[in-house]
Design a protein around this motif. Structure first.
Motif, short mmCIF file in Angstrom:
data_model
loop_
_atom_site.label_atom_id
_atom_site.label_comp_id
_atom_site.label_asym_id
_atom_site.label_seq_id
_atom_site.Cartn_x
_atom_site.Cartn_y
_atom_site.Cartn_z
N LEU A 102 -5.91 3.10 0.95
CA LEU A 102 -6.07 2.93 2.40
C LEU A 102 -7.25 2.01 2.71
O LEU A 102 -7.16 1.14 3.58
CB LEU A 102 -6.27 4.30 3.06
CG LEU A 102 -6.33 4.32 4.58
CD1 LEU A 102 -5.04 3.75 5.18
CD2 LEU A 102 -6.57 5.72 5.09
N LEU A 103 -8.36 2.17 1.99
CA LEU A 103 -9.52 1.29 2.19
C LEU A 103 -9.18 -0.16 1.86
O LEU A 103 -9.56 -1.09 2.57
CB LEU A 103 -10.70 1.76 1.33
CG LEU A 103 -11.38 3.05 1.80
CD1 LEU A 103 -12.43 3.50 0.78
CD2 LEU A 103 -12.02 2.86 3.16
N VAL A 104 -8.43 -0.35 0.77
CA VAL A 104 -8.00 -1.71 0.40
C VAL A 104 -7.10 -2.28 1.48
O VAL A 104 -7.23 -3.45 1.87
CB VAL A 104 -7.28 -1.70 -0.97
CG1 VAL A 104 -6.61 -3.04 -1.26
CG2 VAL A 104 -8.26 -1.33 -2.08
N ALA B 117 -6.79 7.44 -0.64
CA ALA B 117 -7.92 6.99 0.16
C ALA B 117 -8.38 5.60 -0.28
O ALA B 117 -8.68 4.74 0.55
CB ALA B 117 -9.08 7.99 0.06
N VAL B 118 -8.40 5.37 -1.60
CA VAL B 118 -8.80 4.05 -2.12
C VAL B 118 -7.81 2.99 -1.65
O VAL B 118 -8.19 1.91 -1.19
CB VAL B 118 -8.89 4.08 -3.66
CG1 VAL B 118 -9.03 2.67 -4.23
CG2 VAL B 118 -10.06 4.95 -4.10
N ALA C 84 0.83 -1.21 0.00
CA ALA C 84 0.00 0.00 0.00
C ALA C 84 0.86 1.25 0.00
O ALA C 84 0.55 2.23 -0.68
CB ALA C 84 -0.92 -0.01 1.21
N VAL D 276 -7.08 -1.55 4.71
CA VAL D 276 -7.89 -1.89 5.88
C VAL D 276 -8.61 -3.21 5.64
O VAL D 276 -8.67 -4.08 6.52
CB VAL D 276 -8.90 -0.75 6.19
CG1 VAL D 276 -9.93 -1.20 7.21
CG2 VAL D 276 -8.15 0.48 6.69
N ALA D 277 -9.15 -3.40 4.44
CA ALA D 277 -9.85 -4.65 4.11
C ALA D 277 -8.90 -5.84 4.20
O ALA D 277 -9.25 -6.89 4.75
CB ALA D 277 -10.47 -4.56 2.71
#
Length: 196
Positions: free
Chosen positions: A174-176, A171-172, A11, A178-179
């Motif tokens: 970061l979401l990936v 942001a995208v 990431a 976290v998932a």
């Protein structure tokens, strides 16, 4: 835990790689006259200073045009490239607003174009001419001027639009991230619960 570390490293690369590429293009550091300045003395030359070397491309690496509000051109010769500096001789006319529009070849080989504006209240040195000097190349098409309300480069040299794109991309990612972390943690708990 190794999977979590790997996901974090991946990431990080995805977030910072686009920022490095976006900031590689040359950007304007200063100019004479400065953007939005008012010039009251004779101005024989307009000079643009960039953050990195501008490619000369055998004398065809830079196009600079200086126009008044009616669109008449006031360059008295072709743009000259000397390292980070690009300058053009001018013979400005009547007092009023002028726009300096440029297109250069950045150190990374990509073309970059933009413009600035300034006000001139010095002595008239010429009457201008219709269109650019044909010997200097085609007409430059630049984005909106870097004047009031325009999207000027930030301190790092990245335009506001590019910065917004990078923030959304970050942001995208970061979401990936976290998932991925949640999936790894849940899988670890299931393995722990399955052991006798």
């Amino acid at each position: 835990m190794g999977a979590v570390t790997g996901a974090v490293l991946t990431a990080s690369v995805l977030v910072f790689a686009p920022a490095t590429a976006a900031s590689a293009h040359d950007y304007l550091v200063s100019s004479t006259p400065a953007a939005n300045a008012t010039v009251t003395s004779a101005l024989p030359r307009v000079t643009l200073v960039f953050d990195d070397v501008v490619l000369d491309e055998n004398g065809r690496g830079a196009l600079v045009q200086v126009t008044d509000a009616s669109g008449r051109n006031y360059e008295a010769g072709c743009a000259e490239v000397q390292g980070r500096d690009v300058s053009v001789p001018v013979a400005l006319g009547a007092a009023g607003g002028y726009r300096v529009t440029w297109q250069i070849v950045s150190a990374d080989g990509h073309p970059v174009s933009a413009s600035i504006q300034f006000a001139y209240h010095g002595p008239a040195a010429g009457q201008g001419h219709a269109g650019p000097l044909t010997k200097c190349g085609t007409k430059v098409q630049a984005p909106a001027a870097q004047g009031p309300g325009a999207s000027a480069p930030t301190a790092s040299g990245i335009s506001t639009t590019t910065l917004i794109v990078l923030i959304v991309a970050g942001a995208v990612v970061l979401l990936v991230l976290v998932a991925v972390v949640l999936i790894v943690l849940l899988a670890g708990r299931r393995r722990g619960a399955a052991r006798p």
